[in-house]
Design a protein around this motif. Sequence first.
Motif, PDB file in Angstrom:
ATOM      1  N   HIS A 134       0.805  -1.226   0.000  1.00 41.20           N
ATOM      2  CA  HIS A 134       0.000   0.000   0.000  1.00 41.20           C
ATOM      3  C   HIS A 134       0.838   1.277   0.000  1.00 41.20           C
ATOM      4  O   HIS A 134       0.372   2.327  -0.444  1.00 41.20           O
ATOM      5  CB  HIS A 134      -0.941   0.010   1.203  1.00 41.20           C
ATOM      6  N   ARG A 168      -8.116  -1.122  -7.924  1.00 42.23           N
ATOM      7  CA  ARG A 168      -8.171  -0.222  -6.775  1.00 42.23           C
ATOM      8  C   ARG A 168      -8.022   1.228  -7.219  1.00 42.23           C
ATOM      9  O   ARG A 168      -8.767   2.112  -6.787  1.00 42.23           O
ATOM     10  CB  ARG A 168      -7.092  -0.582  -5.767  1.00 42.23           C
ATOM     11  N   THR A 191     -12.677   0.735   0.674  1.00 42.91           N
ATOM     12  CA  THR A 191     -12.160  -0.432  -0.031  1.00 42.91           C
ATOM     13  C   THR A 191     -11.872  -1.520   0.994  1.00 42.91           C
ATOM     14  O   THR A 191     -11.111  -1.299   1.941  1.00 42.91           O
ATOM     15  CB  THR A 191     -10.876  -0.098  -0.814  1.00 42.91           C
ATOM     16  N   GLU A 237     -10.289  -5.076   1.541  1.00 41.88           N
ATOM     17  CA  GLU A 237      -9.346  -5.992   0.901  1.00 41.88           C
ATOM     18  C   GLU A 237      -9.217  -7.267   1.733  1.00 41.88           C
ATOM     19  O   GLU A 237      -8.602  -7.260   2.797  1.00 41.88           O
ATOM     20  CB  GLU A 237      -8.001  -5.302   0.714  1.00 41.88           C
ATOM     21  N   ILE A 285      -9.105   2.376   3.251  1.00 46.13           N
ATOM     22  CA  ILE A 285      -8.777   0.998   2.884  1.00 46.13           C
ATOM     23  C   ILE A 285      -8.682   0.197   4.174  1.00 46.13           C
ATOM     24  O   ILE A 285      -7.893   0.532   5.059  1.00 46.13           O
ATOM     25  CB  ILE A 285      -7.453   0.891   2.109  1.00 46.13           C
TER      26      ILE A 285
END
Length: 285
Positions: free
Chosen positions: A40, A268, A115, A117, A91
Amino acid sequence: MKQILLETSKGRVEFSYEGNGPVILLLKGGHCSRDTDLSHRSLIHEGYTLLTVSRPGYDKTDIKTGKKPEDFADTLIEVLDHLAIPTVHVIAVSAAGPTGLALAYRYPFRIKTLTLEAALVTPWEVRFKRKGKLLFGPAGSIVWKGLRGLLKVQPDLVMKLMLKELTTEDPEKLLSGLSKQDRRFVYDMLATSQSGKGFSADLDHDPIDLSKLTVPVLGMYSQKDGSVHYSNAILLQSLVTHSEIYEVPSDSHLIWIGDHANELWRKRLEFLQKHTDVRQPQETR
């Protein structure tokens, strides 16, 4: 990346803040420390500011800043207010799912997108809670110290033990098929992992009612994830009408590695860019 400590109304929070552009708030998953990077950090090079906040019980963030996801959501808003950040993309990774959900539900006007994940949006399975409490409760620091020591002399053994919990496939076959770069990813992830008091707290987290979400959501999940079942993606898609699901062709919970990694990265970025107001002045650090 420089770590910053902030005294909030509930206790001390550790975070890092770097980059130029729209702000992404990153909530790492279970066992992830300040040094764990699941790729990230590269978002900084894509024109974003990355705000990485250690969750309660991890690194130097006090457990009392939020034993429940909704409580830490309030603390996160204090961090945003301190930094004068009006809105962020969020995220949430793996065990951070309930925290990301709580933040998006309680403060939708501060959250541009969420988001998820390989992130939990359902309660923990009983078998994971039992094993997690046993291994990573009070004895967690000893367990990780032993694993890191063994990792130096028997890396394949430790990586195979870890993959056994994260895939529905044969972990030995999976490990043998990893590229040199992906093996380094797995090794570094294990070498920087720790539980502190955080993972035990994670195991008691309950997600919110998904139907209450109003922010745009991207869920990225693998059918072969042995840790976070794909039913999380199915539930998310069925209850959140404004959600997008990307079925990651990954062989495990580690959706950030493998031949598909570039496609995941593109998905993404497309999602973030679609919901970024280009007219808004960029934040600068």
